[in-house]
Design an enzyme around this catalytic site. Structure first.
Site, PDB file in Angstrom:
ATOM      1  N   GLU A 136     -32.289  58.923  64.235  1.00  0.00           N
ATOM      2  CA  GLU A 136     -31.389  59.838  63.548  1.00  0.00           C
ATOM      3  C   GLU A 136     -31.517  61.271  64.080  1.00  0.00           C
ATOM      4  O   GLU A 136     -32.621  61.808  64.180  1.00  0.00           O
ATOM      5  CB  GLU A 136     -31.678  59.784  62.042  1.00  0.00           C
ATOM      6  CG  GLU A 136     -30.835  60.726  61.191  1.00  0.00           C
ATOM      7  CD  GLU A 136     -29.338  60.547  61.363  1.00  0.00           C
ATOM      8  OE1 GLU A 136     -28.864  59.397  61.310  1.00  0.00           O
ATOM      9  OE2 GLU A 136     -28.632  61.550  61.552  1.00  0.00           O
ATOM     10  N   THR A 163     -23.198  59.206  63.012  1.00  0.00           N
ATOM     11  CA  THR A 163     -23.969  57.968  63.202  1.00  0.00           C
ATOM     12  C   THR A 163     -23.054  56.776  63.470  1.00  0.00           C
ATOM     13  O   THR A 163     -23.332  55.944  64.335  1.00  0.00           O
ATOM     14  CB  THR A 163     -24.800  57.635  61.952  1.00  0.00           C
ATOM     15  OG1 THR A 163     -25.545  58.777  61.584  1.00  0.00           O
ATOM     16  CG2 THR A 163     -25.741  56.483  62.202  1.00  0.00           C
ATOM     17  N   HIS A 208     -32.862  63.441  59.075  1.00  0.00           N
ATOM     18  CA  HIS A 208     -31.461  63.801  58.834  1.00  0.00           C
ATOM     19  C   HIS A 208     -31.433  65.152  58.147  1.00  0.00           C
ATOM     20  O   HIS A 208     -32.295  65.438  57.328  1.00  0.00           O
ATOM     21  CB  HIS A 208     -30.808  62.733  57.939  1.00  0.00           C
ATOM     22  CG  HIS A 208     -29.320  62.850  57.853  1.00  0.00           C
ATOM     23  ND1 HIS A 208     -28.695  63.869  57.180  1.00  0.00           N
ATOM     24  CD2 HIS A 208     -28.336  62.081  58.372  1.00  0.00           C
ATOM     25  CE1 HIS A 208     -27.384  63.721  57.297  1.00  0.00           C
ATOM     26  NE2 HIS A 208     -27.137  62.641  58.014  1.00  0.00           N
ATOM     27  N   ASP A 232     -28.739  59.306  68.015  1.00  0.00           N
ATOM     28  CA  ASP A 232     -27.334  59.049  67.695  1.00  0.00           C
ATOM     29  C   ASP A 232     -26.411  60.236  67.951  1.00  0.00           C
ATOM     30  O   ASP A 232     -25.285  60.068  68.404  1.00  0.00           O
ATOM     31  CB  ASP A 232     -27.167  58.478  66.268  1.00  0.00           C
ATOM     32  CG  ASP A 232     -27.668  59.392  65.163  1.00  0.00           C
ATOM     33  OD1 ASP A 232     -28.278  60.436  65.465  1.00  0.00           O
ATOM     34  OD2 ASP A 232     -27.445  59.060  63.979  1.00  0.00           O
ATOM     35  N   HIS A 233     -26.871  61.452  67.669  1.00  0.00           N
ATOM     36  CA  HIS A 233     -26.032  62.645  67.853  1.00  0.00           C
ATOM     37  C   HIS A 233     -26.919  63.857  67.675  1.00  0.00           C
ATOM     38  O   HIS A 233     -28.099  63.719  67.370  1.00  0.00           O
ATOM     39  CB  HIS A 233     -24.882  62.673  66.843  1.00  0.00           C
ATOM     40  CG  HIS A 233     -25.341  62.422  65.424  1.00  0.00           C
ATOM     41  ND1 HIS A 233     -25.993  63.380  64.673  1.00  0.00           N
ATOM     42  CD2 HIS A 233     -25.305  61.302  64.659  1.00  0.00           C
ATOM     43  CE1 HIS A 233     -26.302  62.871  63.494  1.00  0.00           C
ATOM     44  NE2 HIS A 233     -25.924  61.596  63.457  1.00  0.00           N
TER      45      HIS A 233
HETATM   46  C1  GP9 Z   1     -26.199  57.491  56.651  1.00  0.00           C
HETATM   47  C2  GP9 Z   1     -26.735  57.817  57.977  1.00  0.00           C
HETATM   48  C3  GP9 Z   1     -26.461  59.231  58.331  1.00  0.00           C
HETATM   49  O1  GP9 Z   1     -26.184  56.161  56.339  1.00  0.00           O
HETATM   50  O2  GP9 Z   1     -26.281  56.945  58.916  1.00  0.00           O
HETATM   51  O3  GP9 Z   1     -25.198  59.436  58.771  1.00  0.00           O
HETATM   52  P1  GP9 Z   1     -24.788  60.733  59.580  1.00  0.00           P
HETATM   53  O4  GP9 Z   1     -24.579  61.836  58.592  1.00  0.00           O
HETATM   54  O5  GP9 Z   1     -25.901  61.060  60.515  1.00  0.00           O
HETATM   55  O6  GP9 Z   1     -23.543  60.357  60.289  1.00  0.00           O
HETATM   56 MN    MN Z   2     -26.889  60.185  62.173  1.00  0.00          MN
END
Ligand code: GP9
Ligand code: MN
Length: 615
Positions: A250, A294, A410, A469-470
């Site tokens: 994350e 994500t 996150h 992921d980002h």
């Molecule tokens: C939530 C997690 C976070 O289930 O995947 O999402 P994001 O805000 O990073 O897109």
């Molecule tokens: Mn994410």
């Protein structure tokens, strides 16, 4: 009882209040990069013009309802403004209708909500109370002259907006065709007109599925064929039959890898893993996500298609036909597939989308023991998440493709004191300070996961794919980032910061390599399929196998920026990749068309649900 006799009508007061509020909010809360007098003028005109036009509705209402309607319009627009302010704080972007429909997504922001609101936000609502008070004072006034001038006011609004459009078009040609650039839109047509435009785009999207036809595919198939690469024999089938363990890290960006803070490594486990035998580390791997964050990363990796320029494809097009990684692995090699993510199953519409992507099972929040003690921020702590996932993995039918989505790192990057391995950093920016600490925690959780996998005898027979992921740190934090990296964060650097870690780890290979070619999430699916020894028969995809010797160095980001081995193009400026120096735009030109074409073809496939026409 009346205290004042107002010479100016409520109508004009409302317009002035709201225009001033919107203008100030646009300057304070949104980063619009207003850098010239014309840009400033455009923002003022567009804000005033659209508000004038919107309020003119009240002029056509019966006298006794006028003030009420005026106040209702005023409040609705104020709420819209505030929702945008909150959304912008989180995503550094403006809301679109598809995102707005994600009510569950918005409510799940719960844990971040209190970090997003601020006491000064009250100021954004004080004017409503003031206006209501004034309205009460003048509610008995018989008629206000402004209502006899409906026609003239409408014409005035239109003249202002036309003038604004001409100016905006001069400043920014192609403005309305480049819808993926929301910042430019708001900067040039104002926040409210942007929402009208967004509404138009949305209905258009719905229409496109109906109108799409099979002929569009021919051109895309040809483009795709021209880009095919030959698999590298040394790697084709190298992980055939192995269980695939994919871990989404994350918000993890590459700048933390091999970096220390006060002498303490931020990702000691990743740093170690990268050096191990059997590890392939891609140091110039970019995330290509858009608003879907994500879920976009998941989508790109599953399909080797791009996410959408607006909204999340997980939400807007879950009913399309896809040829996903999970379903290909199932059909071609009998793989069982599962996703593990300890969050609400409908977040990002996952429950719906995962079935469309052909996953066998989704282990969500309901499958984990989650308590106050073992959670933080968005939910279950990563260490607990991994520990509770292992028994499920053990039970899976083999060979399997398992995707684990972590959560602790996150925004707003909260962590219990007891879980802190390294202390928070000491800049003025709390978000950035906490980020290092949560990344360090995630790294530790990952280490424990690998150890447990080994202990349980599940390591040897697997291949591990780890990806960021980002971004986690948005451009809003450039100041602290420039302090950390000890350099100015130019637009060029911003693109370089979109690199996320990507590691493929084979327990049984003897070499270890750091691969520096310019690649991205779009390349993951073809790579995995080749590693599994699966020939892709005519699947349309925009990425290429990372191990192929014909692999091109070219990565397109969702906003149209791109990186090649020599150049970086962003914000219509061309930079030399080695030095970050601006150079002649002509040098980037040959790739501009290709970048546009790729994004456009991918969008066509999704918007038109074109795969339904494939056999
Ligand atoms: C939530 C997690 C976070 O289930 O995947 O999402 P994001 O805000 O990073 O897109
Ligand atoms: Mn994410």
């Amino acid at each position: 009882m009346r205290f004042f006799v107002f010479r100016v009508s409520l109508y004009w007061l409302a317009i002035i209040f709201l225009s001033v509020k919107t203008y100030i909010a646009s300057k304070v809360f949104f980063d619009l990069e207003i850098d010239s007098f014309t840009a400033e003028l455009i923002l003022i005109l567009s804000t005033f013009g659209t508000i004038l036009l919107m309020f003119s509705i009240s002029l056509f209402i019966k006298q006794i309802y006028r003030h009420r309607v005026l106040l209702i319009i005023y409040s609705i627009i104020s709420v819209l403004l505030y929702v945008n302010v909150l959304y912008y704080r989180f995503f550094n972007d403006f809301i679109t209708i598809p995102v707005l429909f994600q009510s569950k997504h918005i409510t799940s922001l719960g844990s971040s909500f209190f970090d997003l609101i601020s006491i000064i936000d009250v100021l954004l609502f004080l004017d409503i109370i003031l206006l209501k008070f004034i309205a009460d004072q003048i509610q008995f006034r018989r008629s206000e002259p402004v209502y006899n001038k409906k026609g003239r006011i409408l014409i005035l609004a239109l003249i202002i907006l036309i003038f604004n459009t001409i100016l905006a078009h001069k400043e920014r040609p192609e403005l309305l065709t480049r819808s993926f650039d929301r910042q430019l839109l708001v900067k040039n047509i104002g926040l409210y007109a942007y929402h009208v435009y967004d509404f138009y785009l949305y209905t258009n999207t719905k229409r496109r599925i109906v109108l799409a036809d099979t002929n569009q595919l021919t051109e895309i198939i040809n483009y795709d064929k021209a880009n095919e690469t030959k698999a590298n024999e040394d790697y084709f089938g190298a992980a055939k039959g192995k269980n695939i363990i994919m871990v989404a890290l994350e918000s993890t960006q590459s700048f933390v890898v091999n970096q220390s803070i006060n002498g303490q490594e931020i990702t000691p486990f990743l740093n170690e893993l990268i050096k191990q035998r059997g590890s392939y580390y891609f140091s110039n791997f970019y995330h290509q996500t858009g608003q879907g964050k994500t879920s976009d990363a998941e989508f790109i990796i599953e399909n080797s298609l791009y996410g959408l320029p607006r909204g999340a494809v997980f939400f807007s097009n879950p009913e399309n036909k896809y040829y996903s990684l999970a379903s290909t692995l199932k059909e071609e090699a009998g793989y069982y597939s599962a996703v593990f993510h300890a969050n609400n199953k409908s977040f990002w519409n996952r429950d719906v989308m995962y079935s469309a992507l052909g996953y066998n099972r989704f282990y969500s929040e309901d499958d984990y023991n989650i308590s106050k003690e073992n959670s933080i921020g968005w939910g279950l702590k990563d260490e607990e998440f991994f520990a509770q996932t292992i028994p499920y993995l053990k039970e899976l039918q083999q060979p399997y493709y398992a995707k684990l989505l972590t959560l602790t790192n996150h925004f707003p990057f909260s962590l219990a004191k007891a879980d802190e391995i390294i202390p928070e950093w000491t800049s003025k920016d709390g978000t950035v300070n906490r980020y290092f600490t949560t990344v360090r925690y995630q790294d530790e959780a990952l280490k424990q996961f690998f150890e447990q996998m080994k202990r349980e005898g599940m390591y040897e027979n697997s291949i591990f794919i780890l990806y960021g992921d980002h971004y986690g740190i948005s451009e809003n934090h450039n100041k602290a980032m420039s302090e950390f990296l000890d350099k100015e964060i130019t637009p060029f650097e911003t693109i370089q910061l979109q690199r996320v870690p990507f590691i493929i780890h084979f327990p049984n290979r003897s070499e270890s390599r750091k691969i520096t070619s310019v690649v991205g999430q779009i390349d993951v699916k073809p790579t995995i399929l080749n590693l599994m020894g699966i020939e892709e028969n005519g699947a349309i995809q925009f990425g290429t196998d990372l191990f192929s010797e014909e692999k091109r160095d070219f990565v397109v980001l969702r906003d149209g920026s791109f990186v090649t081995n020599k150049f970086v193009m962003t914000g219509n400026k061309c930079y030399i990749r080695d030095t970050g120096m601006k150079t002649n735009m002509e040098l980037c030109k040959p790739y501009v068309q290709k970048a546009k074409e790729e994004l456009n073809y991918s969008d066509q496939i999704i918007y038109g649900d074109l795969f339904r026409f494939l056999d």
